[in-house]
Scaffold this motif. Structure first.
Motif, PDB file in Angstrom:
ATOM      1  N   ILE A 173      31.297 -11.037  -3.650  1.00 20.85           N
ATOM      2  CA  ILE A 173      30.820 -10.590  -2.337  1.00 20.85           C
ATOM      3  C   ILE A 173      29.565  -9.777  -2.597  1.00 20.85           C
ATOM      4  N   TYR A 174      28.517 -10.058  -1.850  1.00 19.68           N
ATOM      5  CA  TYR A 174      27.285  -9.323  -2.094  1.00 19.68           C
ATOM      6  C   TYR A 174      27.152  -8.205  -1.076  1.00 19.68           C
ATOM      7  N   GLY A 175      26.361  -7.193  -1.409  1.00 16.94           N
ATOM      8  CA  GLY A 175      26.172  -6.095  -0.467  1.00 16.94           C
ATOM      9  C   GLY A 175      25.262  -5.041  -1.033  1.00 16.94           C
ATOM     10  N   GLY A 176      25.137  -3.937  -0.290  1.00 17.49           N
ATOM     11  CA  GLY A 176      24.313  -2.832  -0.756  1.00 17.49           C
ATOM     12  C   GLY A 176      22.926  -2.869  -0.179  1.00 17.49           C
ATOM     13  N   ALA A 177      22.604  -3.935   0.556  1.00 14.02           N
ATOM     14  CA  ALA A 177      21.293  -4.026   1.188  1.00 14.02           C
ATOM     15  C   ALA A 177      21.372  -5.094   2.263  1.00 14.02           C
ATOM     16  N   ALA A 178      20.397  -5.141   3.122  1.00 14.70           N
ATOM     17  CA  ALA A 178      20.339  -6.183   4.146  1.00 14.70           C
ATOM     18  C   ALA A 178      19.405  -7.274   3.644  1.00 14.70           C
ATOM     19  N   ALA A 179      19.957  -8.292   2.987  1.00 11.11           N
ATOM     20  CA  ALA A 179      19.110  -9.337   2.432  1.00 11.11           C
ATOM     21  C   ALA A 179      19.930 -10.605   2.250  1.00 11.11           C
ATOM     22  N   ARG A 180      19.257 -11.743   2.262  1.00 11.41           N
ATOM     23  CA  ARG A 180      19.959 -13.012   2.038  1.00 11.41           C
ATOM     24  C   ARG A 180      20.044 -13.272   0.540  1.00 11.41           C
ATOM     25  N   PRO A 181      21.216 -13.732   0.093  1.00 16.39           N
ATOM     26  CA  PRO A 181      21.435 -13.900  -1.350  1.00 16.39           C
ATOM     27  C   PRO A 181      21.153 -15.317  -1.829  1.00 16.39           C
ATOM     28  N   PHE A 182      21.056 -15.464  -3.146  1.00 15.60           N
ATOM     29  CA  PHE A 182      21.126 -16.777  -3.779  1.00 15.60           C
ATOM     30  C   PHE A 182      22.601 -17.081  -4.031  1.00 15.60           C
TER      31      PHE A 182
ATOM     32  N   PRO B 179      21.836   2.420   7.387  1.00 14.68           N
ATOM     33  CA  PRO B 179      23.264   2.272   7.135  1.00 14.68           C
ATOM     34  C   PRO B 179      23.659   3.025   5.870  1.00 14.68           C
ATOM     35  N   LEU B 180      24.887   3.490   5.816  1.00 12.64           N
ATOM     36  CA  LEU B 180      25.468   4.128   4.626  1.00 12.64           C
ATOM     37  C   LEU B 180      24.915   5.517   4.322  1.00 12.64           C
ATOM     38  N   ALA B 181      24.016   6.028   5.194  1.00 11.95           N
ATOM     39  CA  ALA B 181      23.492   7.368   4.947  1.00 11.95           C
ATOM     40  C   ALA B 181      24.217   8.375   5.834  1.00 11.95           C
ATOM     41  N   LYS B 182      24.314   9.605   5.341  1.00 12.75           N
ATOM     42  CA  LYS B 182      25.072  10.631   6.035  1.00 12.75           C
ATOM     43  C   LYS B 182      24.196  11.383   7.030  1.00 12.75           C
ATOM     44  N   SER B 183      24.754  11.639   8.194  1.00 15.20           N
ATOM     45  CA  SER B 183      23.998  12.349   9.220  1.00 15.20           C
ATOM     46  C   SER B 183      23.778  13.802   8.816  1.00 15.20           C
TER      47      SER B 183
ATOM     48  N   GLU C 281      24.165  -1.375  -5.769  1.00 12.66           N
ATOM     49  CA  GLU C 281      24.761  -0.232  -5.087  1.00 12.66           C
ATOM     50  C   GLU C 281      26.286  -0.165  -5.123  1.00 12.66           C
ATOM     51  N   LEU C 282      26.947  -1.237  -4.707  1.00  7.38           N
ATOM     52  CA  LEU C 282      28.396  -1.142  -4.515  1.00  7.38           C
ATOM     53  C   LEU C 282      29.122  -0.907  -5.833  1.00  7.38           C
ATOM     54  N   TYR C 283      28.636  -1.553  -6.902  1.00  8.81           N
ATOM     55  CA  TYR C 283      29.305  -1.383  -8.199  1.00  8.81           C
ATOM     56  C   TYR C 283      29.033  -0.010  -8.793  1.00  8.81           C
ATOM     57  N   LEU C 284      27.830   0.484  -8.608  1.00 11.01           N
ATOM     58  CA  LEU C 284      27.517   1.812  -9.140  1.00 11.01           C
ATOM     59  C   LEU C 284      28.354   2.871  -8.433  1.00 11.01           C
ATOM     60  N   LYS C 285      28.553   2.705  -7.140  1.00 13.19           N
ATOM     61  CA  LYS C 285      29.361   3.684  -6.401  1.00 13.19           C
ATOM     62  C   LYS C 285      30.800   3.683  -6.903  1.00 13.19           C
ATOM     63  N   ARG C 286      31.285   2.498  -7.314  1.00  9.15           N
ATOM     64  CA  ARG C 286      32.655   2.449  -7.825  1.00  9.15           C
ATOM     65  C   ARG C 286      32.783   3.252  -9.110  1.00  9.15           C
ATOM     66  N   LEU C 287      31.692   3.311  -9.865  1.00 12.49           N
ATOM     67  CA  LEU C 287      31.736   4.104 -11.090  1.00 12.49           C
ATOM     68  C   LEU C 287      31.833   5.593 -10.768  1.00 12.49           C
ATOM     69  N   LEU C 288      31.193   5.997  -9.661  1.00 13.80           N
ATOM     70  CA  LEU C 288      31.334   7.386  -9.221  1.00 13.80           C
ATOM     71  C   LEU C 288      32.788   7.665  -8.879  1.00 13.80           C
ATOM     72  N   VAL C 289      33.415   6.706  -8.204  1.00 13.18           N
ATOM     73  CA  VAL C 289      34.828   6.852  -7.858  1.00 13.18           C
ATOM     74  C   VAL C 289      35.641   7.062  -9.131  1.00 13.18           C
TER      75      VAL C 289
END
Length: 437
Positions: A213-222, A399-403, A240-248
């Motif tokens: 599953i792709y994510g972390g940005a608004a873009a069309r994938p290959f 998206p994904l940013a804190k207010s 983005e998504l995988y790096l955040k999991r490392l923070l977890v």
RNA sequence: GGGCGCGUAGCUCAAUGGUAGAGCAUCGGCCUUUUAAGCCGUUGGUUCGGGGUUCGAGCCCCCGCGCGCUCACCA
């Protein structure tokens, strides 16, 4: 294999003839003692006390001027060009004729002899012996004629076509020395970014490029396919998504430098695969990241260019911290005269743009976020020449940013700009799991 | 993906719908301090591909391919 051009056929015939003469066109070894730059430097210091400098050089023939019993030629290696001087006195007529008739531009040769200075003042190798190292079949692309207004023709001995330069990078490198310097600068840049982040206790990681599953940005994938799993996979559009999991997982500071792939428009600013650096820093907010970022860029500039002041096109950019900081609302107000805080709906903002900026042409179907984007790229961005952080973004384009604690419509996000280009994008991450859904 | 433009010799480019050319490169000759060397000569074409209009197409029309610029999308 494509058909050979007439020029290539001539060169293939020369290879036949070399072999017929018992000359191997592709010998196994070369015996170089100096680069061309070393040879010139050594001669410069030896010239005063008439010391003889004997060298063996190797390189590609880039030019040759045959004048009967003598020949001048230039060869080029990784350090630059150097002139060769061949004369029948040392080499015999047969060898000089051999050089002129069977060797061509682009061929790799080695030449031995003594360094001297010509009447014209150029430091040159007086050749006592030479040897073909590799016969080139396809000529180096070169020569672009440009007719001037007065009718004269200027010849550029360099590859010009942007298409060829991009498609045949090796040819561009072989012909345009400054491109080699770009490669070296790029390597230094990446090395310096690593050194900086390592020094600040960030851990370098590699996360999956092939993702279900792709994510972390608004873009069309290959899209590609895993045969064994019979499952479609995507090349990552972001780390983005995988790096955040490392923070977890309690790796509190991580970074990755690598390729992302986006199946979108191509231009001189956008390539389907591009290199990106992302880092994540737990328990820090966007203001701390802002400071770290300007320090990192200044550090890299110092390492690559030797100074935090860098020439870019017509601009002289100074990356020395602290960079200018411009709140987005204020920046838009100052450059376009519109206060986005006073126009909280798309219709309202569109009306304000039409009234105050009659020449602007935003897409009338835009959301409020798109309209703000429009104002930024039309009016604000072009003014951001010296390194600047633009900060506090509207929530609806982030998206994904804190207010911000006291302003739910604005998020803690910034982008760094220089010479009108966006350099980076960062924000305090949303960490409310319910909000994220 | 949309719009505009381009495609002629190895390279850079010419050619009102009327015999496809130039410079450089190649190849041959002359030349012992040149550097975009010079001088003399020579070779080189399915005009991107396919179809159409015309007495006649590199040129006009249609379809396709390739490329550039630009807009949209995006970093």
């Amino acid at each position: 294999m494509a058909e050979y051009t007439s020029l290539e056929k001539v060169r293939l015939q020369k290879i036949e003839e070399l072999r017929a003469q018992g000359v191997e066109p592709y010998p196994t070894r070369a015996e170089r003692t100096h680069t061309s730059a070393q040879a010139i430097a050594e001669f410069d210091s030896a010239e005063k006390d008439n010391r003889e400098v004997k060298v063996t050089l190797a390189g590609r023939i880039r030019a040759s001027r045959a004048m009967g019993k003598i020949t001048f030629a230039h060869i080029e290696d990784g350090s630059g060009k150097i002139q060769l001087f061949l004369r029948i006195n040392e080499l015999t007529k047969e060898r000089v004729d051999f050089f002129n008739r069977l060797l061509d531009h682009g061929d790799f040769i080695q030449a031995s002899g003594v360094m001297f200075r010509t009447k014209a003042g150029e430091v040159t190798l007086h050749v006592h012996d030479f040897k073909l190292l590799a016969k080139a079949v396809t000529p180096l692309p070169a020569d672009k004629d440009v007719t001037q207004e007065d009718g004269s023709v200027i010849r550029y001995a360099a590859l010009e076509s942007p298409e060829l330069r991009a498609r045949q990078r090796y040819a561009d490198l072989a012909v345009n020395p400054d491109v080699r310097e770009n490669f070296r600068k790029r390597a230094k840049l990446i090395k310096s970014l690593r050194a900086f982040l390592d020094e600040h206790d960030f851990l370098e990681v590699e996360t999956p490029i092939l993702q279900p599953i792709y994510g972390g940005a608004a873009a069309r994938p290959f899209t590609t396919h895993h045969n064994e799993l019979d499952q479609d996979m995507f090349l990552r559009i972001s780390f983005e998504l995988y790096l955040k999991r490392l923070l977890v997982g309690n790796l509190e500071r991580v970074y990755e430098i690598g390729r992302d792939f986006r199946n979108e428009g191509v231009s001189f600013k956008h390539n389907p695969e591009f290199t990106q650096l992302e880092f994540y820093w737990a328990y820090a907010d966007y203001l701390q990241v802002m400071e770290l970022t300007e320090q990192m860029v200044a550090y890299a500039a110092e390492k690559v260019a030797g100074s935090t002041t860098v020439k870019f096109g017509e601009h002289e950019l100074d990356f020395k911290p602290p960079w200018k900081r411009v709140e987005m609302r204020v920046g838009i107000l100052e450059t376009s005269g519109i206060d986005i805080a006073e126009h909280t709906t798309a219709a309202d903002l569109l009306q304000a743009i039409k009234t105050k900026l009659p020449h602007a042409a935003p897409d009338p179907k835009s959301t409020r976020g798109k309209l703000i984007d429009f104002l930024v790229s039309e009016f604000l961005e072009p003014t951001l020449i010296q390194p600047t952080f633009l900060y506090n973004y509207p929530r609806d384009i982030s998206p994904l940013a804190k207010s911000m604690p006291d302003d739910p419509l604005t998020v803690e996000r910034f982008e760094g700009y220089a010479a009108g280009f966006e350099l980076c994008n960062a924000f305090t991450e949303l960490n409310d799991p319910l909000d994220q859904e």
